[in-house]
Every structure is written in structure tokens, then in C-alpha cells.
Design an enzyme around this catalytic site. Structure first.
Site, short mmCIF file in Angstrom:
data_model
loop_
_atom_site.label_atom_id
_atom_site.label_comp_id
_atom_site.label_asym_id
_atom_site.label_seq_id
_atom_site.Cartn_x
_atom_site.Cartn_y
_atom_site.Cartn_z
N HIS A 167 26.25 -10.64 32.09
CA HIS A 167 26.82 -12.23 32.23
C HIS A 167 27.23 -12.14 31.31
O HIS A 167 28.46 -13.20 31.24
CB HIS A 167 25.97 -13.29 33.37
CG HIS A 167 24.87 -13.16 34.15
ND1 HIS A 167 25.73 -13.06 35.86
CD2 HIS A 167 24.16 -12.80 34.43
CE1 HIS A 167 24.88 -12.58 36.67
NE2 HIS A 167 23.94 -12.50 36.10
N LYS A 294 45.99 -9.66 10.74
CA LYS A 294 45.88 -8.90 11.93
C LYS A 294 46.04 -7.75 11.55
O LYS A 294 46.17 -6.91 11.59
CB LYS A 294 46.59 -8.87 13.17
CG LYS A 294 47.18 -10.92 13.71
CD LYS A 294 45.88 -11.01 14.20
CE LYS A 294 46.46 -10.92 15.43
NZ LYS A 294 45.16 -11.16 16.41
N GLU A 301 43.49 -1.66 23.82
CA GLU A 301 44.21 -2.07 25.23
C GLU A 301 45.37 -1.62 26.07
O GLU A 301 45.25 -1.62 27.22
CB GLU A 301 45.22 -3.07 24.11
CG GLU A 301 44.28 -4.25 23.36
CD GLU A 301 44.94 -5.48 22.54
OE1 GLU A 301 45.85 -6.31 22.87
OE2 GLU A 301 44.53 -4.42 21.33
#
Ligand code: ARG
Length: 469
Positions: A167, A294, A301
Site C-alpha cells: 500500500h 532540476k 517517465e
């Protein structure tokens, strides 16, 4: 589809022109042509034609001289294509008629005999199977390469403790090596699925001709042998209309991409500042044009994103086939682009992953710290109580109370004093702290399939022995 031109080409010159009196509409000509994409199959088309012609000559359907002329002519056409010295023609529709027409231009009369006892219907199905068989082998090798990178990483990080999740909540400590070996197993099933699918790809449609077979005394077993097919297809109608093999391959590819997408999701989470478990190499990340700080995990992705188009191709192929009556229909021409795109993207994703995983850095301290939070050794404490004679359900309750105290006070189980712990059960003794450690917890799961470093090493050894066998 090719961009239509204004020109209307004469019907004369098309291999099927005989019964037509009006030229093909220019737009229809471009609309129905497939040569823009199926030219990619030229090598397999020529390979199939050489085998077919060899068989025809062997059976006396063509003379030996004609057979030899055809084979030499086809090899010359192939050389021209490979040299970039070949003009593909839209009016000639597809790779098959382009190659055949070029052959006849080159060798004359004998070229016109190649299509004896054959149709483009059995020809195209054969070409696609020959092509896909080879691509499956390439993809299986690419999976192996990726798996090898995982084995090395798993070996390097066999002792590295990280939190295991259910979970997405901390569940129990595991080793990073064990996690990598889970990915390995998923890929192992992908490789096996592709091998299984290959068996059904490797069946030869040639000889089915248009749909019913042919009146010539052909030897299909001989042609199949020449092309390395396991056997000729049993039924001519099925041979030309079957695209199950394409659907099956795409289904296996979709499952593989689903796996890669899950790996990607984990890498994206793990490389975030919040997790900070791994660092991807700079060469596999990109920056932001506005935010100087960044470093984005673009590769995982993009792989996660690409899974969508492969699932789409599977749905596309199923839908392509679902309403088709037997046998061949022109609908089938639409099988190629999704197949090509699936193969290209799967190969790309596997390559980039194999390369990327070699350069993953594990931030062991971050993983260990994360594993120490969230009461990840609570089950170990329950198991300890069971070993001291308490029933598991009662042990579960006792540990639950200890966890509640820890939550209230912001302390982990190992940070509770022996007096505090004994307040929950008299059976708890000072030796309890060994089971509450992360290393003790993972080492204790010491059976086949468990997360103990010794078991991870054994799993790696078994995997290496299997691939060497
Ligand atoms: N370009 C066609 C395809 O991809 C080849 C077979 C054409 N057969 C036909 N009867 N028109 O399926």
C-alpha cells in the site's frame, strides 16, 4: 498513407491490370498503398521469394535455369535496395509488387514466373512472420542484457537494507538486491512468453496461395525447411487470414511494457528528494529550462508513457481482426504499423533500461534510515513472541499495543526500553533487540524466495546457472 499526388497513373504496368479498363483514382492509389511502410520487409520478402522459386524449380514447375535466374535477380534487387539505388513506386502498391516488378525489369520473362502458385496473401503473411521471428530473438536478447545488469546490481546491493512496501506504506525491511531480483523474475516471464509466442510465429503460410491452395505440385515442407520454419500451416484459409501471432506478440509486449512502466514508477519515486533511495546518472536525466535545480528522471517517465501506445496497439490489432470473415481481407494491411511501432519502442525501452541500470547509485544510508521508520520490524517482534509460546493472534495484539505507544511517543520499537516492552508481555527478554534490528530482520527470512542476503545471492547464482545452461 502516402501523400496523394495529382497524377493518375495508368493501370497498364500494374501486375493485376488485365481486367481493368479505367485507371486507379490518384487518391485511391495513394490511400491503398502500403509501400511507404512495408518496404521495411524487403529482406524477408526476397528471402521468401528465393525459397519459393527454389522449390518451384526443384519440383519442375519452373526450369532449373529459370529458378537460378530468379534467385540471382532477387539478390541483385536486394543489393540495389541496400545500396539505396532503388526507387519505390506508389503505383506498385506494396513491397511485394515493387520487388517483383524490379525483378522482371532486370531479368525479363523468368521474373514473370516467380508468382506461380503463390499469392500476395500467403506472401505477406510469410514476410511478417519471418521478420517478427527475428525481432523476437533480438528482443529476447535485449531482455537478457537488461537482466544481466539487474543481476550485477542485485549482487552489489545484496546486503543493502531498504523498506519494503505494501500500500506504499512501510511494511517490512527487505534488501535492495531482493527487489532487483523481483524485477528480474518479471522479465524472465516476459522472455518465456516471447519464446512461447515464437513457436506459433514460426509456422509457414506459403502454399496457401490466395486462400485455397494451388493446382501446382508444390512441396511446402521443402520451402518451410529452406526458411527455417518449424512446419507449413495446416489449413490454407487459416494460413492467410491468421494474425493471432501478431496479437500474441503484442500482448506479450504489452505485458513487458507494463512491467517496465512499474519499474519506471519505482525509479521515479525512489529518485525523488522525498525518497532519495537511488540516484540516476546525469547522462540519463535532463534539466528544466526554467528551474535551475532540476534533474528530471525523463527516461523512466518516457518509458512509463510509452506503455500506453503499446497497450493501444494490442487493442488496435484485436479490433482489426474481430469482424473479419475468412480469409484474407485488405484490413490486414493495417497490422504492420502497430507491429513495427511495438517492436521499435520495446527495443528502445529495453536498451535504455539496460544501459541506465548499470549506472544507478544506491543511497544506502537513506534506504536504511527509511527502513528504520514505520515500525518495519513489528512482525519480527510478533514472530519472537510466537517462538516464546504465544499464539500469533495474541502476539499480533501485544505488538499492536507496543506500536501504539511508539506512535504516541515518536519512538521506534527498538527505542523502547526493556521495561516498557515487558509491560506488554512478560515473555519479552533482552535478546528481543536482536530481532528488532534491520539486519536481523532481513537475515531471518532465510528460505527460498526470502529477502535474506544469503538467499538473494543464491537466487543470483541460480539465475546465472540457468542462463549459462
Ligand atoms: N499490402 C498487402 C498487405 O499488407 C499485401 C497483400 C495484398 N493482397 C491482396 N489481395 N490485395 O496485406
Amino acid at each position: 498513407m502516402h501523400q496523394p499526388s495529382q497524377t493518375t497513373f495508368a493501370v497498364v504496368g500494374k501486375p493485376w491490370a488485365g481486367r481493368f479498363s479505367a485507371p486507379t483514382d490518384a487518391f485511391v492509389e495513394a490511400f491503398t498503398a502500403s509501400v511507404d511502410f512495408d518496404r521495411r520487409l524487403y529482406r524477408y520478402d526476397i528471402q521468401g521469394s528465393i525459397a519459393h522459386a527454389t522449390m518451384l524449380a526443384r519440383q519442375g514447375i519452373l526450369s532449373q535455369a529459370e529458378g537460378e535466374q530468379i534467385c540471382a535477380g532477387l539478390m541483385a534487387v536486394r543489393a540495389r535496395i541496400e545500396a539505396g539505388d532503388f526507387v519505390w513506386s506508389i503505383p506498385l502498391e506494396d513491397v511485394h509488387m515493387n520487388v517483383e516488378t524490379a525483378l522482371t525489369e532486370a531479368i525479363g520473362e523468368a521474373g514473370k514466373r516467380l508468382h506461380t502458385g503463390r499469392s500476395r496473401n500467403d506472401q505477406v503473411a510469410t514476410d511478417v512472420r519471418l521478420w517478427l521471428r527475428e525481432e523476437i530473438d533480438t528482443i529476447r536478447d535485449a531482455i537478457t542484457r537488461f537482466q544481466d545488469a539487474l543481476l550485477d546490481l542485485a549482487e552489489r546491493e545484496a546486503d543493502t537494507v531498504m523498506p519494503g512496501f505494501t500500500h506504499l506504506q512501510v511494511a517490512q525491511p527487505i534488501t535492495f538486491g531482493h527487489h532487483m531480483m523481483a524485477w528480474f523474475e518479471m522479465l524472465e516471464r516476459d522472455r518465456a512468453r516471447l519464446a512461447d509466442c515464437r513457436g506459433r510465429v514460426n509456422v509457414m503460410p506459403l502454399g496457401a496461395a490466395a486462400l485455397a491452395g494451388t493446382t501446382y505440385p508444390i512441396d511446402r515442407a521443402f520451402t518451410a525447411d529452406l526458411l527455417g520454419f518449424a512446419r507449413p500451416a495446416e489449413n490454407s484459409l487459416d494460413a492467410v487470414s491468421d494474425r493471432d501471432f501478431a496479437i500474441e506478440f503484442t500482448a506479450a509486449a504489452a505485458i513487458l511494457m507494463m512491467h517496465l512502466s512499474r519499474f519506471s514508477e519505482e525509479l521515479i519515486l525512489w529518485s525523488s528528494a522525498q525518497f532519495g533511495f537511488v540516484e540516476l546518472s546525469d547522462s540519463f536525466c535532463t534539466g528544466s529550462s526554467i528551474m535551475p535545480q532540476k534533474k528530471n528522471p525523463d527516461v523512466p517517465e518516457l518509458v512509463r508513457g510509452k506503455s500506453g501506445r503499446i497497450f493501444g496497439h494490442l487493442m488496435g490489432l484485436l479490433t482489426l481482426m474481430k469482424g473479419q470473415p475468412l480469409a484474407y481481407n485488405k484490413d490486414n494491411q493495417e497490422d504492420k504499423e502497430p507491429l513495427f511501432d511495438t517492436v521499435d519502442n520495446v527495443k528502445g525501452c529495453l536498451k535504455v533500461y539496460a544501459d541506465m541500470m548499470v549506472h544507478v547509485t544506491c543511497r544506502r544510508e537513506r534506504m536504511r534510515a527509511a527502513a528504520a521508520q514505520g515500525f518495519s520490524t513489528a512482525t519480527d517482534l510478533a514472530d519472537y513472541l510466537v517462538r516464546k509460546g504465544i499464539a500469533f493472534r495474541d502476539a499480533h495484539e501485544i505488538v499492536g499495543q507496543a506500536v501504539a505507544l511508539g506512535v504516541r511517543e515518536g519512538r521506534d520499537l527498538a527505542q523502547l526500553s526493556i521495561e516498557e516492552l515487558r509491560g506488554f508481555s512478560e515473555r519479552i527478554e533482552p535478546d528481543v533487540y536482536t530481532v528488532l534490528t534491520l539486519d536481523g530482520s532481513v537475515a531471518a527470512r532465510d528460505h527460498l524466495g526470502g529477502t535474506a542476503p544469503a538467499q538473494v545471492r543464491a537466487a543470483i547464482a541460480r539465475a546465472r546457472a540457468r542462463s549459462a545452461a
